[in-house]
Design a protein around this motif. Structure first.
Motif, PDB file in Angstrom:
ATOM      1  N   LEU A   7       0.820  -1.234   0.000  1.00 34.60           N
ATOM      2  CA  LEU A   7       0.000   0.000   0.000  1.00 34.60           C
ATOM      3  C   LEU A   7       0.842   1.266   0.000  1.00 34.60           C
ATOM      4  O   LEU A   7       0.299   2.376  -0.100  1.00 34.60           O
ATOM      5  CB  LEU A   7      -0.955  -0.002   1.208  1.00 34.60           C
ATOM      6  N   LYS A   8       2.179   1.117   0.144  1.00 34.23           N
ATOM      7  CA  LYS A   8       3.088   2.285   0.143  1.00 34.23           C
ATOM      8  C   LYS A   8       2.519   3.352   1.092  1.00 34.23           C
ATOM      9  O   LYS A   8       2.071   3.034   2.185  1.00 34.23           O
ATOM     10  CB  LYS A   8       3.287   2.793  -1.284  1.00 34.23           C
ATOM     11  N   THR A   9       2.524   4.615   0.674  1.00 28.75           N
ATOM     12  CA  THR A   9       1.842   5.647   1.472  1.00 28.75           C
ATOM     13  C   THR A   9       0.687   6.235   0.661  1.00 28.75           C
ATOM     14  O   THR A   9       0.347   7.411   0.793  1.00 28.75           O
ATOM     15  CB  THR A   9       2.797   6.773   1.929  1.00 28.75           C
ATOM     16  N   ASN A  84      14.526  -3.769   1.540  1.00 25.42           N
ATOM     17  CA  ASN A  84      15.219  -3.154   0.405  1.00 25.42           C
ATOM     18  C   ASN A  84      14.298  -2.839  -0.774  1.00 25.42           C
ATOM     19  O   ASN A  84      14.696  -2.971  -1.942  1.00 25.42           O
ATOM     20  CB  ASN A  84      16.388  -4.049  -0.063  1.00 25.42           C
ATOM     21  N   HIS A  85      13.067  -2.420  -0.474  1.00 23.74           N
ATOM     22  CA  HIS A  85      12.226  -1.962  -1.587  1.00 23.74           C
ATOM     23  C   HIS A  85      12.947  -0.838  -2.313  1.00 23.74           C
ATOM     24  O   HIS A  85      13.722  -0.081  -1.713  1.00 23.74           O
ATOM     25  CB  HIS A  85      10.856  -1.488  -1.075  1.00 23.74           C
ATOM     26  N   SER A  86      12.677  -0.700  -3.586  1.00 22.68           N
ATOM     27  CA  SER A  86      13.342   0.325  -4.393  1.00 22.68           C
ATOM     28  C   SER A  86      13.131   1.730  -3.822  1.00 22.68           C
ATOM     29  O   SER A  86      13.933   2.634  -4.069  1.00 22.68           O
ATOM     30  CB  SER A  86      12.788   0.252  -5.820  1.00 22.68           C
ATOM     31  N   ILE A 138       8.026   1.013 -12.099  1.00 20.55           N
ATOM     32  CA  ILE A 138       7.169   1.087 -10.913  1.00 20.55           C
ATOM     33  C   ILE A 138       6.180   2.242 -11.067  1.00 20.55           C
ATOM     34  O   ILE A 138       6.553   3.366 -11.395  1.00 20.55           O
ATOM     35  CB  ILE A 138       8.018   1.261  -9.625  1.00 20.55           C
ATOM     36  N   GLY A 139       4.902   1.928 -10.855  1.00 17.08           N
ATOM     37  CA  GLY A 139       3.862   2.957 -10.885  1.00 17.08           C
ATOM     38  C   GLY A 139       3.452   3.408 -12.265  1.00 17.08           C
ATOM     39  O   GLY A 139       2.650   4.337 -12.404  1.00 17.08           O
ATOM     40  N   THR A 140       3.982   2.749 -13.314  1.00 18.51           N
ATOM     41  CA  THR A 140       3.673   3.201 -14.673  1.00 18.51           C
ATOM     42  C   THR A 140       2.439   2.527 -15.253  1.00 18.51           C
ATOM     43  O   THR A 140       1.873   3.011 -16.236  1.00 18.51           O
ATOM     44  CB  THR A 140       4.839   2.878 -15.638  1.00 18.51           C
ATOM     45  N   ALA A 194       1.295  -2.541  -6.330  1.00 14.40           N
ATOM     46  CA  ALA A 194       0.820  -1.474  -5.454  1.00 14.40           C
ATOM     47  C   ALA A 194      -0.323  -0.704  -6.103  1.00 14.40           C
ATOM     48  O   ALA A 194      -1.490  -0.891  -5.764  1.00 14.40           O
ATOM     49  CB  ALA A 194       1.976  -0.539  -5.102  1.00 14.40           C
ATOM     50  N   SER A 195       0.005   0.167  -7.075  1.00 13.56           N
ATOM     51  CA  SER A 195      -0.986   1.131  -7.556  1.00 13.56           C
ATOM     52  C   SER A 195      -2.221   0.475  -8.154  1.00 13.56           C
ATOM     53  O   SER A 195      -3.322   1.030  -8.041  1.00 13.56           O
ATOM     54  CB  SER A 195      -0.352   2.111  -8.545  1.00 13.56           C
ATOM     55  N   GLY A 196      -2.076  -0.694  -8.772  1.00 18.03           N
ATOM     56  CA  GLY A 196      -3.217  -1.362  -9.402  1.00 18.03           C
ATOM     57  C   GLY A 196      -4.339  -1.654  -8.420  1.00 18.03           C
ATOM     58  O   GLY A 196      -5.507  -1.729  -8.803  1.00 18.03           O
TER      59      GLY A 196
HETATM   60  O1  LIG Z   1       6.737  -1.013  -6.113  1.00 16.93           O
HETATM   61  C1  LIG Z   1       5.859  -1.825  -6.376  1.00 16.93           C
HETATM   62  C2  LIG Z   1       5.392  -2.834  -5.412  1.00 16.93           C
HETATM   63  O2  LIG Z   1       6.167  -2.846  -4.275  1.00 16.93           O
HETATM   64  C3  LIG Z   1       5.192  -1.817  -7.696  1.00 16.93           C
HETATM   65  O3  LIG Z   1       4.373  -0.715  -7.734  1.00 16.93           O
HETATM   66  P1  LIG Z   1       3.257  -0.624  -8.892  1.00 16.93           P
HETATM   67  O4  LIG Z   1       2.439  -1.886  -8.814  1.00 16.93           O
HETATM   68  O5  LIG Z   1       2.486   0.607  -8.522  1.00 16.93           O
HETATM   69  O6  LIG Z   1       4.008  -0.500 -10.171  1.00 16.93           O
END
Ligand SMILES: O=C(CO)COP(=O)(O)O
Length: 214
Positions: A7-9, A84-86, A138-140, A194-196
């Motif tokens: 879920l990140k932030t 170690n997430h990006s 990531i996030g694209t 995450a974003s999906g």
């Molecule tokens: O960083 C991610 C999962 O930890 C990937 O993010 P997205 O699914 O938003 O591309």
């Protein structure tokens, strides 16, 4: 397949998403889990969903301020942790320390890495799993399994060459069941996304779409 939702932030309701993950998990053979922010771990775990931390620090009880102790994460109800997430990168020695801290606390571990070479190094530290996530995707919304399938296959080979017991996940841009199937076809045993889900208007529908073909 393991589907781990970070879920990140993102400004989603962590309990609503946790309940959606729990309910969809009950209706599929896939394994689903959610990784909320540390401050939400306890409330998320209370929903009964498999709960993961986004990070633990390479520390023990003691004189540390503002850090995340693996034992506290486990006490809050977490079953595992990303390391170690990006977006939370660590030095190699600290990745090792975080894996050891997580093991000490009884947490399952997924060490993230940007590319297959780093996956080999991460696998050598003996986590339960590694996750390859090209940062530029990531996030694209562009799935790694489609944009860069070689990176997934090479990550699977790199991990297997070091330790066949370490499973491999892939992530970045994964948002549909087709993406999850493609990841499995490339040799991944799960996906990290995450974003999906976290940015979806209807997280339950997004999760159902992800696991539908599994
Ligand atoms: O960083 C991610 C999962 O930890 C990937 O993010 P997205 O699914 O938003 O591309």
């Amino acid at each position: 397949m393991f589907v781990l939702v970070n879920l990140k932030t993102y400004p989603c309701d962590p309990i609503e998403v946790a309940e959606a993950v729990r309910d969809v998990d009950d209706r599929t053979d896939a394994r689903l889990a959610v990784a909320p922010q540390a401050a939400h771990l306890e409330r998320v775990a209370e929903t009964g969903v498999e709960t993961w931390a986004q990070h633990v620090d390479p520390i023990e009880h003691g004189s540390n301020t503002g850090q995340t102790l693996a034992e506290s994460v486990a006490d809050a109800g977490a079953d595992g942790t990303l390391i170690n997430h990006s977006e939370q990168r660590l030095k190699l020695a600290d990745i090792d320390g975080s894996v050891r801290a997580a093991e000490r606390a009884g947490l399952e571990t997924v060490v993230c890495a940007n590319n297959p070479a780093q996956i080999g190094a991460a696998a050598a530290l003996g986590p339960d799993a590694v996750a390859v996530e090209p940062p530029e995707l990531i996030g694209t919304g562009t799935p790694v399994s489609q944009a860069d399938p070689d990176v997934v296959e090479d990550a699977v080979d790199a991990a297997a060459g070091v330790d066949a017991d370490v499973s491999v996940l892939c992530g970045a841009g994964i948002s549909t069941g087709e993406d999850v199937v493609a990841a499995g076809d490339l040799g991944a045993e799960g996906v990290l996304l995450a974003s999906g889900v976290a940015k979806a208007d209807d997280p339950t529908a997004a999760l159902e779409d992800l696991v539908d073909p599994l």
